[in-house]
Design a protein around this motif. Structure first.
Motif, PDB file in Angstrom:
ATOM      1  N   ASN A  98      40.694   9.630 -15.487  1.00 51.95           N
ATOM      2  CA  ASN A  98      39.752  10.645 -15.032  1.00 51.95           C
ATOM      3  C   ASN A  98      40.516  11.720 -14.273  1.00 51.95           C
ATOM      4  N   MET A  99      40.477  12.959 -14.774  1.00 50.70           N
ATOM      5  CA  MET A  99      41.351  13.982 -14.217  1.00 50.70           C
ATOM      6  C   MET A  99      40.862  14.543 -12.882  1.00 50.70           C
ATOM      7  N   ILE A 144      36.645  20.176 -15.152  1.00 57.57           N
ATOM      8  CA  ILE A 144      37.484  19.461 -14.188  1.00 57.57           C
ATOM      9  C   ILE A 144      37.581  20.255 -12.890  1.00 57.57           C
ATOM     10  N   ARG A 145      37.692  21.560 -13.002  1.00 55.92           N
ATOM     11  CA  ARG A 145      37.738  22.397 -11.799  1.00 55.92           C
ATOM     12  C   ARG A 145      36.490  22.203 -10.956  1.00 55.92           C
ATOM     13  N   ASP A 146      35.326  22.191 -11.595  1.00 59.79           N
ATOM     14  CA  ASP A 146      34.076  21.981 -10.857  1.00 59.79           C
ATOM     15  C   ASP A 146      34.091  20.633 -10.144  1.00 59.79           C
ATOM     16  N   GLY A 147      34.634  19.628 -10.825  1.00 60.85           N
ATOM     17  CA  GLY A 147      34.708  18.310 -10.205  1.00 60.85           C
ATOM     18  C   GLY A 147      35.651  18.287  -9.021  1.00 60.85           C
ATOM     19  N   VAL A 148      36.769  18.993  -9.124  1.00 56.72           N
ATOM     20  CA  VAL A 148      37.726  19.047  -8.024  1.00 56.72           C
ATOM     21  C   VAL A 148      37.122  19.790  -6.831  1.00 56.72           C
ATOM     22  N   GLN A 178      44.740  30.082  -5.738  1.00 53.68           N
ATOM     23  CA  GLN A 178      43.431  30.450  -5.197  1.00 53.68           C
ATOM     24  C   GLN A 178      43.080  29.686  -3.925  1.00 53.68           C
ATOM     25  N   GLY A 179      43.909  28.715  -3.560  1.00 50.52           N
ATOM     26  CA  GLY A 179      43.645  27.930  -2.360  1.00 50.52           C
ATOM     27  C   GLY A 179      42.761  26.720  -2.571  1.00 50.52           C
ATOM     28  N   LEU A 180      42.473  26.391  -3.838  1.00 50.86           N
ATOM     29  CA  LEU A 180      41.627  25.238  -4.115  1.00 50.86           C
ATOM     30  C   LEU A 180      42.376  23.931  -3.869  1.00 50.86           C
ATOM     31  N   MET A 198      43.361  14.501  -9.771  1.00 51.94           N
ATOM     32  CA  MET A 198      43.638  15.695  -8.981  1.00 51.94           C
ATOM     33  C   MET A 198      43.290  15.535  -7.503  1.00 51.94           C
ATOM     34  N   SER A 199      42.668  14.430  -7.139  1.00 50.11           N
ATOM     35  CA  SER A 199      42.316  14.225  -5.732  1.00 50.11           C
ATOM     36  C   SER A 199      43.549  14.228  -4.843  1.00 50.11           C
ATOM     37  N   THR A 200      44.670  13.767  -5.374  1.00 50.54           N
ATOM     38  CA  THR A 200      45.910  13.797  -4.591  1.00 50.54           C
ATOM     39  C   THR A 200      46.394  15.222  -4.402  1.00 50.54           C
TER      40      THR A 200
END
Length: 354
Positions: free
Chosen positions: A85-86, A313-317, A39-41, A90-92
């Motif tokens: 904390n996922m 987690i998606r919302d946080g990313v 999705q390009g996220l 996922m920040s990387t």
């Protein structure tokens, strides 16, 4: 060296159910992360479909208060299991940080990296430091000079990484110094596009341990209980000051090496079905049903909770923003110089006026 399997052992029903919840959470987040990339996220991700039991079982087998985990770029399941904390993990994958925004000192989970085989050297160095600290403490009057309280380094690598020279150096160094480290090999059948039998002489990484004078076990990597038991035994061996251990979890990478990989170039869907073995989640679900530890309502709730957690987690990313460039001066350089100090001040002054 021997292949090990296991039953429910001494785990309580609540612990067994927690294991399944973790497997379900990891499976769902892994699938969703692939979708996020499409999705390009996030620009890239290394899937771990099929390796859930190997990672969750290994993560459950360490003491998070004193052991330290050294991952590759594919250990999302281990990170999840030990409580990282996922969103920060996922920040990387969102390309705004390298190695994760989480605190390695607090989580005992080292920054993950893309250098193949590189983390095993770090694990051995850290583990030898535990030996030195333990010896110093004993010399200073600690109880009986025992090393049974050593922290253990858990180094993750794949079958492909086992062919790197860094891994030979790490294992040799660890064996000579009896470093409290466990080399946890996830043999998922493929070193990117090359099958294990074409790049691991003899076909087994665990078999190499004998050349270094260290014990090894080959375990069914799709059996979460067998992995947990093997990891606990290996960690106990290393913690007792008896030296390093190799654990080879035989599993299968059911998806691509990364989201930029096309596995159809080197294997077929029929190959995947034939070689993949029994699904780790289906296998453990059958165990819990047979032992009357869980029922269909539990599994439905666990799967629903896993999806809800992945959505959080998606919302946080999505909410993650770019990091301040000044952090380069705070985290990259251990000791500053006059020139670096001047550059940092200039950077901050200019940032304040933007």
């Amino acid at each position: 060296m021997q292949m090990q399997s296991a039953d429910v052992g001494d785990l309580a029903p609540d612990q067994l159910r927690d294991l399944y919840r973790m497997l379900a959470n990891v499976r769902q987040l892994d699938r969703d992360a692939v979708a996020w990339q499409r999705q390009g996220l996030i620009p890239g991700y290394a899937p771990m479909l099929g390796q859930e039991a190997a990672q969750v079982g290994a993560g459950f087998g360490v003491d998070k208060t004193r052991d330290f985990i050294f991952p590759t770029y594919r250990e999302m399941g281990v990170a999840y299991t030990v409580g990282v904390n996922m969103v920060e993990y996922m920040s990387t994958h969102k390309a705004i940080w390298h190695g994760g925004l989480y605190d390695p000192g607090a989580t005992h989970f080292a920054p993950f990296q893309a250098v193949v085989g590189g983390s095993v050297l770090h694990a051995v160095g850290w583990a030898h430091g535990q030996t030195l600290n333990g010896t110093a403490a004993a010399t200073g009057g600690a109880a009986s000079g025992s090393t049974t309280g050593l922290g253990v380094g858990l180094a993750f690598l794949g079958d492909g990484a086992s062919s790197q020279g860094d891994v030979h150096e790490a294992m040799n160094f660890a064996a000579i110094l009896k470093a409290p480290v466990v080399f946890f090999v996830q043999n998922n059948g493929w070193a990117i596009s090359v099958p294990t039998e074409q790049q691991v002489a003899g076909g087994s990484v665990a078999a190499r341990a004998a050349g270094y004078g260290m014990p090894a076990v080959q375990v069914d990597g799709n059996d979460v209980l067998a992995v947990l038991d093997a990891t606990r035994r290996a960690v106990a061996h290393a913690r007792a000051g008896l030296g390093p251990v190799v654990v080879e979890a035989m599993t299968y990478r059911r998806g691509p090496h990364s989201t930029s990989d096309d596995p159809g170039r080197y294997r077929t869907l029929e190959d995947e079905k034939a070689d993949g073995g029994e699904d780790p989640l289906s296998r453990f679900r059958a165990v819990l049903l047979a032992d009357n530890v869980a029922d269909s309502a539990f599994f439905a709730a666990a799967d629903a909770d896993a999806q809800a957690r992945a959505d959080e987690i998606r919302d946080g990313v999505v909410a993650l923003e770019s990091r301040p460039g000044s952090e380069m001066f705070d985290f990259v350089f251990q000791e500053s110089t006059p020139t670096l100090g001047a550059q940092a001040r200039q950077w901050r002054e200019e940032s304040e006026h933007v």
